[in-house]
Design an enzyme around this catalytic site. Structure first.
Site, mmCIF file in Angstrom:
data_model
loop_
_atom_site.group_PDB
_atom_site.id
_atom_site.type_symbol
_atom_site.label_atom_id
_atom_site.label_comp_id
_atom_site.label_asym_id
_atom_site.label_seq_id
_atom_site.Cartn_x
_atom_site.Cartn_y
_atom_site.Cartn_z
ATOM 1 N N CYS A 95 -42.018 29.741 14.704
ATOM 2 C CA CYS A 95 -42.555 30.876 15.467
ATOM 3 C C CYS A 95 -43.896 31.368 14.924
ATOM 4 O O CYS A 95 -44.527 32.234 15.530
ATOM 5 C CB CYS A 95 -41.548 32.022 15.506
ATOM 6 S SG CYS A 95 -40.085 31.614 16.473
ATOM 7 N N HIS A 155 -47.977 37.442 31.609
ATOM 8 C CA HIS A 155 -49.020 36.422 31.465
ATOM 9 C C HIS A 155 -50.108 36.864 30.495
ATOM 10 O O HIS A 155 -51.299 36.695 30.753
ATOM 11 C CB HIS A 155 -49.595 36.018 32.830
ATOM 12 C CG HIS A 155 -48.653 35.166 33.602
ATOM 13 N ND1 HIS A 155 -47.597 35.697 34.310
ATOM 14 C CD2 HIS A 155 -48.575 33.828 33.762
ATOM 15 C CE1 HIS A 155 -46.912 34.721 34.878
ATOM 16 N NE2 HIS A 155 -47.487 33.563 34.554
ATOM 17 N N GLU A 214 -35.639 37.500 24.300
ATOM 18 C CA GLU A 214 -36.728 36.560 24.061
ATOM 19 C C GLU A 214 -36.338 35.164 24.557
ATOM 20 O O GLU A 214 -37.164 34.416 25.055
ATOM 21 C CB GLU A 214 -37.017 36.534 22.559
ATOM 22 C CG GLU A 214 -38.324 35.920 22.184
ATOM 23 C CD GLU A 214 -38.599 36.091 20.717
ATOM 24 O OE1 GLU A 214 -38.569 35.061 20.003
ATOM 25 O OE2 GLU A 214 -38.860 37.224 20.272
#
Length: 121
Positions: free
Chosen positions: A24, A72, A111
């Site tokens: 990550c 986005h 997530e």
């Protein structure tokens, strides 16, 4: 009596966790799912929300005001967070919504389909 309402929303966004020692740390994206919880004990007695704690549309309108900073976007930049973990994204969303959404009690962020974080101040 108490009622708790939940409104779900979705957004696509990237982030990276620069201090993380795993994968990550790299730039990556998620199809995030958020849930907003509003609680109260008094229903509207008159007007267009008669019989409601709050119209789901009101909750949706509050969410719509923050989506431009989430959907986005690269969350490190759009939220001005060095490390936008699920925990810190949930706090950011809560703080933004608390400015206009009466009765807000929690924000939950998924997530991935197997991980979530619920923030309740």
């Amino acid at each position: 009596m108490t009622w708790t309402l939940r409104k779900t929303f979705r957004f696509e966004a990237s982030h990276q966790l620069p201090h993380h020692t795993g994968k990550c740390r790299n730039l990556h994206g998620h199809s995030w799912v958020g849930q907003v919880y509003v609680r109260g004990s008094t229903l509207h007695q008159t007007g267009s929300q008669t019989g409601m704690l709050v119209d789901y549309g009101v909750i949706g309108d509050a969410i719509d005001t923050i989506l431009p900073q989430l959907d986005h976007r690269h969350l490190n930049e759009s939220l001005d967070l060095e490390t936008p973990t699920s925990e810190l994204v949930a706090v950011w969303i809560y703080k933004q919504l608390a400015l206009t959404l009466e009765g807000l009690v929690a924000v939950e962020i998924e997530e991935t389909c197997t991980t979530s974080c619920r923030y309740e101040p």
